[in-house]
Design a protein around this motif. Structure first.
Motif, PDB file in Angstrom:
ATOM      1  N   LYS A  85       0.892  -1.228   0.031  1.00 38.69           N
ATOM      2  CA  LYS A  85       0.098   0.193   0.075  1.00 38.69           C
ATOM      3  C   LYS A  85       0.866   1.259   0.073  1.00 38.69           C
ATOM      4  N   CYS A  88       0.461   6.795   2.284  1.00 36.96           N
ATOM      5  CA  CYS A  88      -0.513   7.792   2.599  1.00 36.96           C
ATOM      6  C   CYS A  88      -1.627   6.845   3.026  1.00 36.96           C
ATOM      7  N   ARG A  89      -1.899   5.945   2.472  1.00 38.30           N
ATOM      8  CA  ARG A  89      -2.888   4.942   2.715  1.00 38.30           C
ATOM      9  C   ARG A  89      -2.995   4.232   4.133  1.00 38.30           C
ATOM     10  N   ARG A  92      -3.216   6.697   6.857  1.00 39.99           N
ATOM     11  CA  ARG A  92      -4.586   7.174   7.019  1.00 39.99           C
ATOM     12  C   ARG A  92      -5.366   6.103   7.591  1.00 39.99           C
ATOM     13  N   GLU A  93      -5.110   4.798   7.313  1.00 40.67           N
ATOM     14  CA  GLU A  93      -5.851   3.673   8.051  1.00 40.67           C
ATOM     15  C   GLU A  93      -5.511   3.584   9.527  1.00 40.67           C
TER      16      GLU A  93
END
Length: 136
Positions: A85, A88-89, A92-93
């Motif tokens: 991933k 940033c993802r 964010r998660e």
């Protein structure tokens, strides 16, 4: 490390835990070395920093790359891994997970910080580090 030692998960876990439990040994060796050589605390700590930096360079050169890690993980598990991933993802998660239970996470951080500071204060007052740092 788990992928590079398949079938030895307990051994790998024991190595990780031993690293944490052995953290009291360097100060004991430093005090003995200071008594033996007559060096000051700042000189011994400078030598310690140099040793840690050299160890970091060695570990950096010995650590497998992410591609090698993923290849070994796929080989050990026998399945293809999902594509990585984006950073940033992942952030964010992780942020969403932390905020889902923010009260519990805040309490956990505060209790761990208090426990760590009490333990360090207690240990420094009882041992030779208390004499070195506090002059008591």
């Amino acid at each position: 490390m788990i992928w590079h030692l398949p079938g030895h998960k307990t051994f790998a876990s024991a190595l990780v835990m031993a690293g944490g439990f052995a953290s009291h040994l360097p100060p004991m060796f430093m005090i003995a070395f200071m008594d033996l050589t007559g060096l000051s605390l700042s000189s011994v700590l400078l030598a310690w920093v140099v040793l840690v930096m050299l160890a970091g360079v060695c570990f950096y050169s010995l650590t497998p790359t992410m591609a090698e890690y993923r290849a070994q993980a796929e080989k050990a598990s026998g399945t293809a891994l999902q594509p990585s991933k984006s950073m940033c993802r992942v952030l964010r998660e992780g942020h969403a997970t932390l905020w889902a239970h923010w009260r519990l996470n805040t309490l956990t951080v505060l209790v761990q910080a208090a426990a760590g500071s009490f333990l360090m204060t207690y240990a420094s007052l009882l041992g030779d580090w208390g004499k070195v740092f506090l002059g008591s």
